[in-house]
Each structure stands twice: as structure tokens, then as C-alpha cells.
Design a protein around this motif. Structure first.
Motif, PDB file in Angstrom:
ATOM      1  N   TRP A 286       0.785  -1.325   0.114  1.00  0.00           N
ATOM      2  CA  TRP A 286       0.011   0.068  -0.109  1.00  0.00           C
ATOM      3  C   TRP A 286       0.849   1.190  -0.012  1.00  0.00           C
ATOM      4  CZ3 TRP A 286      -0.030  -4.301   3.320  1.00  0.00           C
ATOM      5  CH2 TRP A 286      -1.271  -4.943   3.247  1.00  0.00           C
ATOM      6  N   ALA A 287       0.449   2.253  -0.694  1.00  0.00           N
ATOM      7  CA  ALA A 287       1.330   3.572  -0.661  1.00  0.00           C
ATOM      8  C   ALA A 287       0.155   4.613  -0.187  1.00  0.00           C
ATOM      9  CB  ALA A 287       1.498   4.004  -2.205  1.00  0.00           C
ATOM     10  N   CYS A 288       0.551   5.419   0.860  1.00  0.00           N
ATOM     11  CA  CYS A 288      -0.288   6.559   1.377  1.00  0.00           C
ATOM     12  C   CYS A 288       0.476   7.659   1.917  1.00  0.00           C
ATOM     13  CB  CYS A 288      -0.799   5.845   2.644  1.00  0.00           C
ATOM     14  SG  CYS A 288      -2.030   7.152   3.428  1.00  0.00           S
ATOM     15  N   ASP A 289       0.189   8.784   1.401  1.00  0.00           N
ATOM     16  CA  ASP A 289       0.754  10.158   1.796  1.00  0.00           C
ATOM     17  C   ASP A 289       0.324  10.697   3.643  1.00  0.00           C
ATOM     18  OD1 ASP A 289       2.520  11.173  -0.005  1.00  0.00           O
ATOM     19  OD2 ASP A 289       0.780  11.379  -1.539  1.00  0.00           O
ATOM     20  N   GLY A 290       1.054  11.188   3.976  1.00  0.00           N
ATOM     21  CA  GLY A 290       0.706  11.867   5.433  1.00  0.00           C
ATOM     22  C   GLY A 290       0.438  13.350   5.137  1.00  0.00           C
ATOM     23  N   HIS A 291       1.381  14.128   4.030  1.00  0.00           N
ATOM     24  CA  HIS A 291       1.410  15.427   3.833  1.00  0.00           C
ATOM     25  C   HIS A 291       0.151  15.789   3.095  1.00  0.00           C
ATOM     26  CE1 HIS A 291       4.235  14.025   0.705  1.00  0.00           C
ATOM     27  NE2 HIS A 291       3.332  14.310   0.265  1.00  0.00           N
ATOM     28  N   LYS A 292      -0.868  15.009   2.595  1.00  0.00           N
ATOM     29  CA  LYS A 292      -2.017  15.216   2.114  1.00  0.00           C
ATOM     30  C   LYS A 292      -3.044  15.251   3.217  1.00  0.00           C
ATOM     31  CE  LYS A 292      -1.416  13.794  -2.618  1.00  0.00           C
ATOM     32  NZ  LYS A 292       0.100  13.625  -2.539  1.00  0.00           N
ATOM     33  N   TRP A 293      -3.924  14.330   3.530  1.00  0.00           N
ATOM     34  CA  TRP A 293      -5.118  14.516   4.331  1.00  0.00           C
ATOM     35  C   TRP A 293      -4.879  14.361   5.631  1.00  0.00           C
ATOM     36  CZ3 TRP A 293     -10.186  11.475   2.239  1.00  0.00           C
ATOM     37  CH2 TRP A 293     -11.281  12.200   2.550  1.00  0.00           C
ATOM     38  N   LEU A 294      -3.683  13.744   6.144  1.00  0.00           N
ATOM     39  CA  LEU A 294      -3.280  13.859   7.567  1.00  0.00           C
ATOM     40  C   LEU A 294      -2.774  15.193   7.982  1.00  0.00           C
ATOM     41  CD1 LEU A 294      -3.411  11.926  10.020  1.00  0.00           C
ATOM     42  CD2 LEU A 294      -1.285  11.118   9.651  1.00  0.00           C
ATOM     43  N   ASN A 295      -2.456  15.849   6.838  1.00  0.00           N
ATOM     44  CA  ASN A 295      -2.046  17.213   7.354  1.00  0.00           C
ATOM     45  C   ASN A 295      -0.854  17.296   8.227  1.00  0.00           C
ATOM     46  OD1 ASN A 295      -4.618  19.892   7.266  1.00  0.00           O
ATOM     47  ND2 ASN A 295      -4.964  17.805   6.590  1.00  0.00           N
ATOM     48  N   LEU A 296       0.171  16.632   7.705  1.00  0.00           N
ATOM     49  CA  LEU A 296       1.614  16.427   8.211  1.00  0.00           C
ATOM     50  C   LEU A 296       2.671  17.310   7.252  1.00  0.00           C
ATOM     51  CD1 LEU A 296       1.762  12.745   9.205  1.00  0.00           C
ATOM     52  CD2 LEU A 296       1.323  14.640  10.910  1.00  0.00           C
ATOM     53  N   PRO A 297       3.636  17.939   7.810  1.00  0.00           N
ATOM     54  CA  PRO A 297       4.738  18.464   7.031  1.00  0.00           C
ATOM     55  C   PRO A 297       5.103  17.803   5.779  1.00  0.00           C
ATOM     56  CG  PRO A 297       5.003  18.870   9.541  1.00  0.00           C
ATOM     57  CD  PRO A 297       4.192  17.513   9.342  1.00  0.00           C
ATOM     58  N   TYR A 298       5.635  18.574   4.852  1.00  0.00           N
ATOM     59  CA  TYR A 298       6.218  17.825   3.756  1.00  0.00           C
ATOM     60  C   TYR A 298       7.602  17.608   4.343  1.00  0.00           C
ATOM     61  CZ  TYR A 298       3.111  19.211   0.310  1.00  0.00           C
ATOM     62  OH  TYR A 298       1.768  19.185  -0.183  1.00  0.00           O
ATOM     63  N   ASP A 299       8.162  16.442   3.989  1.00  0.00           N
ATOM     64  CA  ASP A 299       7.559  15.599   2.936  1.00  0.00           C
ATOM     65  C   ASP A 299       7.501  14.017   3.745  1.00  0.00           C
ATOM     66  OD1 ASP A 299      10.346  14.777   3.455  1.00  0.00           O
ATOM     67  OD2 ASP A 299      10.944  15.303   1.518  1.00  0.00           O
ATOM     68  N   THR A 300       6.261  13.617   3.791  1.00  0.00           N
ATOM     69  CA  THR A 300       5.930  12.658   4.643  1.00  0.00           C
ATOM     70  C   THR A 300       4.910  11.567   3.919  1.00  0.00           C
ATOM     71  OG1 THR A 300       6.098  14.119   6.613  1.00  0.00           O
ATOM     72  CG2 THR A 300       5.059  11.991   6.948  1.00  0.00           C
ATOM     73  N   ALA A 301       5.499  10.300   3.851  1.00  0.00           N
ATOM     74  CA  ALA A 301       4.306   9.443   3.232  1.00  0.00           C
ATOM     75  C   ALA A 301       4.954   8.045   3.604  1.00  0.00           C
ATOM     76  CB  ALA A 301       4.334   9.636   1.430  1.00  0.00           C
ATOM     77  N   PHE A 302       4.142   6.978   3.284  1.00  0.00           N
ATOM     78  CA  PHE A 302       4.236   5.646   3.754  1.00  0.00           C
ATOM     79  C   PHE A 302       4.233   4.430   2.928  1.00  0.00           C
ATOM     80  CE2 PHE A 302       1.751   8.571   6.760  1.00  0.00           C
ATOM     81  CZ  PHE A 302       2.781   8.779   7.511  1.00  0.00           C
ATOM     82  N   ALA A 303       5.098   3.624   2.808  1.00  0.00           N
ATOM     83  CA  ALA A 303       5.131   2.573   2.025  1.00  0.00           C
ATOM     84  C   ALA A 303       4.852   1.193   3.113  1.00  0.00           C
ATOM     85  CB  ALA A 303       6.354   2.384   1.207  1.00  0.00           C
ATOM     86  N   PHE A 304       3.871   0.848   2.886  1.00  0.00           N
ATOM     87  CA  PHE A 304       3.357  -0.283   3.761  1.00  0.00           C
ATOM     88  C   PHE A 304       3.492  -1.740   2.868  1.00  0.00           C
ATOM     89  CE2 PHE A 304       0.803   2.909   5.177  1.00  0.00           C
ATOM     90  CZ  PHE A 304       0.999   3.042   6.411  1.00  0.00           C
ATOM     91  N   CYS A 305       3.933  -3.019   3.417  1.00  0.00           N
ATOM     92  CA  CYS A 305       4.195  -4.148   2.886  1.00  0.00           C
ATOM     93  C   CYS A 305       3.746  -5.398   3.680  1.00  0.00           C
ATOM     94  CB  CYS A 305       5.662  -4.517   2.277  1.00  0.00           C
ATOM     95  SG  CYS A 305       5.666  -5.762   1.244  1.00  0.00           S
ATOM     96  N   SER A 306       2.668  -6.135   3.198  1.00  0.00           N
ATOM     97  CA  SER A 306       2.292  -7.123   3.986  1.00  0.00           C
ATOM     98  C   SER A 306       3.557  -8.306   4.360  1.00  0.00           C
ATOM     99  CB  SER A 306       1.185  -7.960   3.178  1.00  0.00           C
ATOM    100  OG  SER A 306       1.723  -8.696   1.963  1.00  0.00           O
ATOM    101  N   ARG A 307       4.577  -8.242   3.526  1.00  0.00           N
ATOM    102  CA  ARG A 307       5.566  -9.317   3.657  1.00  0.00           C
ATOM    103  C   ARG A 307       6.987  -8.315   3.856  1.00  0.00           C
ATOM    104  NH1 ARG A 307       4.164 -13.417  -1.454  1.00  0.00           N
ATOM    105  NH2 ARG A 307       2.185 -12.194  -1.635  1.00  0.00           N
ATOM    106  N   PRO A 308       7.179  -8.112   5.357  1.00  0.00           N
ATOM    107  CA  PRO A 308       8.281  -7.357   5.673  1.00  0.00           C
ATOM    108  C   PRO A 308       9.860  -7.937   4.994  1.00  0.00           C
ATOM    109  CG  PRO A 308       6.935  -7.517   7.377  1.00  0.00           C
ATOM    110  CD  PRO A 308       6.556  -8.406   6.457  1.00  0.00           C
ATOM    111  N   ASP A 309       9.934  -9.276   4.882  1.00  0.00           N
ATOM    112  CA  ASP A 309      11.262  -9.848   4.326  1.00  0.00           C
ATOM    113  C   ASP A 309      11.219  -9.490   2.904  1.00  0.00           C
ATOM    114  OD1 ASP A 309       8.799 -11.371   3.964  1.00  0.00           O
ATOM    115  OD2 ASP A 309       9.867 -13.297   3.477  1.00  0.00           O
ATOM    116  N   VAL A 310      10.258  -9.366   2.176  1.00  0.00           N
ATOM    117  CA  VAL A 310      10.347  -9.101   0.856  1.00  0.00           C
ATOM    118  C   VAL A 310      10.293  -7.712   0.579  1.00  0.00           C
ATOM    119  CG1 VAL A 310       8.970  -9.074  -1.527  1.00  0.00           C
ATOM    120  CG2 VAL A 310       8.792 -10.939   0.195  1.00  0.00           C
ATOM    121  N   HIS A 311       9.775  -6.832   1.271  1.00  0.00           N
ATOM    122  CA  HIS A 311      10.129  -5.319   1.216  1.00  0.00           C
ATOM    123  C   HIS A 311      11.408  -4.879   1.623  1.00  0.00           C
ATOM    124  CE1 HIS A 311       8.393  -0.993   3.047  1.00  0.00           C
ATOM    125  NE2 HIS A 311       9.383  -1.017   2.236  1.00  0.00           N
TER     126      HIS A 311
END
Length: 455
Positions: A286-311
Motif C-alpha cells: 500500500w502507498a499513502c501520503d501523510g502530507h495530504k489528508w493527515l495534514n503533516l509537514p512535507y515530505d511525509t508518506a508511507f510504504a506498507f508491505c504485508s511481507r516485511p522480508d520481501v520489502h
């Protein structure tokens, strides 16, 4: 060492004064770009300049060219303002000057990321076992997710892409909606897959992938490495793909599912909108921004992965001098950056300021304000071209030329800032309500301004 108190206090005081001015100052007006450039230009002085003078010169040069993107009437590009606690934390992070590479370079920075990452997964409905990379934006998050996808689908086909590269590898098919965000294509280029790997799937009336067409595309695809890119929050309309059925079907075909949820993934944080992203927990990344709807400072976003070893296998590297590496994947193991700023402090602080109820209320309020925008502009006689399901509103003011004139007039007027887009072959005004400080009065004032300018 020198006492920086007065210098840092002056910078903070100026920043606070700027924030106080946002409700009343023009949002964005035409500026003389050459004059702005000239204020910063000139030869580099040979002699040192006192820091206080440098700060004063910076303020004087920058002020005329600032756009009130953090203010309550900026409705372009799905931009949110930065929350007070998050902004203050970012000021501290700059002062602390931490390297968030691993727990050895900054134990506090990595602990903040770990705690905030857990909160984020709980808010969004992502499995607690998933990894979280704190990255710069949706582009970096999509690239990390698709890098993990590339590794796994080729490994399933018996190919080690991290060791052997792509030359001679089995071809990868990428099934994605025709209205996917452009960063998906750029990620595919950066990862060596190329845009031609995409098998586009038609979209339904509001921009989400047509479920029947997606089923047909998956069933028709030959066996082999396959990545399915889904979307939570169409960049123009806010529409979300039907994630549950798509994930289940894709997994039956052995495909990896990546969800681009730059802003729309936040629908999962509110009971009111959670149904729009039903099944998101079934995806692989999953990809998601924090500096959009969560109203965090630039530059903040998150890369989630269900398989941490693969990530980690897709993003990390090792070297003998990197003390503290090689344990549980964290920090730079989950991103494409080694020299990482400590953005986790602002994320942790912003989430603490809002709490889970506050995040849900922020999502609900922005959606309600978007509907208020749509109702007001419809009542004024203009066309709302999309079904308003989240925080996005598309508006037509007649023909394309007139719509563009209204957009240009609004940007010059300064009451609010709105952008333009082309959707389904038409030029439309694009309004995104994402700021935590926007009120009903801001929307009504903006509707009145747009009605006046259109007239």
C-alpha cells in the motif's frame, strides 16, 4: 558552542506569524517570477554573513513568492496544511538534526517511526504484521511497493531479480485502471518494467476500475508474473476501486496486489467512509501520503508491505561499516534513502494531536465540506461532473475555454486556489478539500468568489 536561542526563536516567531496570517492573506496571486529569482540570485559573497542577517535576507526574498498552501482556502493538488504539533515537532527535528538510518544513528527517530507506524496501520486497517517505510511521497511509496512486487512475482517464477537483474527475466504484466495515477507509470519506468507492461482496464462512471472488466482482464491474462495496481481515491473524482473482490481474484491468479492510496486510503480511518476501502487488508502493498489528508509537514508518506522480508530484500543493502544493520528491517532498510531525515517525530506528534477520533473527524469534515462545495456550486447553476464520494469535486462552467478562464481568474483573485484538470475529455475545475482548518465559512466564501468570477 554559540547560543542559537535568539536565531531559532526569530525563525519560529516568523513561522508562527505567517501561520496566523493564513486565514486572511490572499491564497495565491500572480507574482513576478523574475523578481523572485533576482532576490535570491547574485554572486555568492566571499565573506561570511551573520546568521541573523541571512535569516532576515531569506524572509525578505521569499515572502513575495510564498503560496498559502497551508491555509484554509487552498483546494489544489490534494494539499493539506501541517498540524501545529507536527509543525513544532518538525522544528525540533531540524534542531536535533538526526540521521534516521537505523537505531544506532538515532534510537529516538527509529522508535518514533515504529510507534507511529503501528498507529497508522491500526487507523487504516492494514495488518499489524506489515512493514512501514517512512518515505517522501506517494511516488516513493509506490516505487517501494512495486519494487517488492517485482521481486516476489519474479521469485515465484524462479528468477532472482535482485541478483540477476531484468535482462532475460520472465516478462511482468501490470494490470491497472486506465485512470491510475501517473506515479504508477513513473515507478514502472524507474523499476525497468516500462509503461508497456501495463494492461489498462476501463473505468466505471466515476473513475473506479470497472469490476467486470478487471475480472475479465485477470481471467484472460496468461499465467506468469503479474502485478495488479488498484486505487483508493481517484485523483480526479475520489472514487475507490472495489478492493475485496479484486484482491481475492488476483490472489487466485497468483498476482501481487498493490494499492495506491495516496489520499483515499484515509477513508479507512473513519467509520463513515470505511466501506469505500473494504478489503484493503487483503492487498500485498500500500502507498499513502501523510502530507495530504493527515495534514503533516512535507515530505511525509508511507510504504506498507504485508511481507516485511520481501520489502527489505527489495530496498535494503549491506556494508561492513554500517554498524547496527542486519537485524529486524527498519529505517533505511524499507526505503530508497540512507540519509533520511527524522520525519517520524512529526508523524508521531500529529497523530497524538488528533487521536484516532480526531483523524476520523478530519476525514468526515473534509468530505462534508466537499459536498457543501458541490451543493453551493450546483445551486449557483454550474455543473458538478463527478459523484462526490470523498473530498474531490469536479466542476464545469460551460465549455472548456470558459472553465479555464474561471480557473485562471480564481487563481489571480486570491480568495481561494483551485486547479484544473482534464477528465473524460473535458476541462474541469478540480477542488480538493484536505485542510484541517477549512471551515464552512471558507467554503461559502470560496463559492461566492467563484460565482462572482464566473459571472
Amino acid at each position: 558552542m554559540e547560543d542559537f536561542s535568539s536565531l531559532f526563536r526569530a525563525a519560529a516567531d516568523h513561522a508562527a506569524g505567517y501561520r496566523r496570517s493564513l486565514p486572511d492573506r490572499p491564497v495565491g496571486v500572480p507574482v513576478d517570477q523574475a523578481a523572485i529569482a533576482a532576490a535570491f540570485a547574485g554572486p555568492l559573497p566571499a565573506a561570511p554573513t551573520p546568521p541573523a542577517q541571512v535569516l532576515a535576507d531569506l524572509v525578505a526574498a521569499a515572502e513575495p513568492g510564498l503560496v498559502a498552501t497551508a491555509g484554509p482556502r487552498y483546494f489544489g493538488f490534494v494539499v493539506g496544511g501541517a498540524l501545529p504539533a507536527a509543525t513544532a515537532a518538525d522544528i525540533l527535528a531540524a534542531g536535533w538534526d538526526q540521521l534516521a538510518f537505523n537505531p544506532v544513528t538515532s534510537p529516538a527517530a527509529l522508535a518514533a517511526e515504529a510507534a507511529a507506524g503501528g498507529w497508522l496501520k491500526d487507523l487504516l486497517g492494514i495488518p499489524a504484521s506489515a512493514s512501514v517505510g517512512f518515505v517522501t511521497g506517494g511516488q516513493a511509496a509506490n516505487t517501494a511497493g512495486l519494487a517488492a512486487a517485482r521481486l516476489q512475482v519474479l521469485a515465484d517464477a524462479g528468477w532472482d531479480v535482485e541478483r540477476r537483474g531484468l535482462l532475460g527475466a520472465p516478462p511482468i504484466r501490470v494490470i491497472a485502471g486506465v485512470e491510475r495515477h501517473a506515479t504508477i507509470d513513473r515507478s514502472l519506468r524507474l523499476l525497468g518494467l516500462g509503461e508497456d507492461a501495463v494492461r489498462p482496464v476501463p473505468a466505471g462512471p466515476n473513475g473506479a476500475v470497472d469490476p467486470a472488466a478487471l475480472r475479465d482482464a485477470l481471467r484472460a491474462a496468461p499465467t506468469g508474473p503479474t502485478i495488479v495496481c488498484l486505487q483508493a481515491g481517484n485523483v480526479n473524482t475520489g472514487a475507490c476501486d472495489e478492493l475485496r473482490d479484486a484482491c481475492e481474484l488476483a490472489h487466485r491468479r497468483g498476482a501481487w496486489v498493490h494499492v495506491d492510496g495516496a489520499f483515499g486510503l484515509w477513508a479507512g480511518a473513519s467509520p463513515t467512509t470505511r466501506h469505500l476501502v473494504d478489503g484493503l487488508e487483503l492487498a500485498d502493498s500500500w502507498a499513502c501520503d501523510g502530507h495530504k489528508w493527515l495534514n503533516l509537514p512535507y515530505d511525509t508518506a508511507f510504504a506498507f508491505c504485508s511481507r516485511p522480508d520481501v520489502h527489505a530484500a527489495a530496498m535494503s543493502y549491506a556494508a561492513a561499516y554500517l554498524v547496527g544493520s542486519g537485524g529486524v528491517p527498519t529505517g533505511a532498510d524499507l526505503t530508497a534513502e540512507s540519509s533520511r531525515r527524522a520525519r517520524g517525530f512529526a508523524v508521531w506528534s500529529g497523530l497524538r494531536e488528533l487521536g484516532s477520533d480526531g483523524v476520523a473527524a478530519l476525514v468526515d469534515r473534509c468530505c462534508a465540506l466537499a459536498r457543501r462545495f458541490a451543493d453551493g456550486l450546483t445551486a449557483a447553476g454550474f455543473e458538478v461532473a463527478n459523484e462526490v464520494v470523498l473530498n474531490q469535486v469536479l466542476v464545469g462552467f460551460g465549455d472548456d475555454a470558459r472553465t479555464d478562464r474561471v480557473i485562471a481568474a480564481a487563481q489571480a483573485d486570491g480568495t481561494c486556489w483551485v486547479g484544473g484538470t482534464t477528465w473524460r475529455g473535458r476541462r474541469l475545475m478540480r477542488i480538493a478539500v484536505s485542510n484541517a482548518t477549512t471551515t464552512e465559512a471558507d467554503v461559502d466564501r470560496s463559492v461566492a468568489a467563484l460565482t462572482r468570477l464566473a459571472g
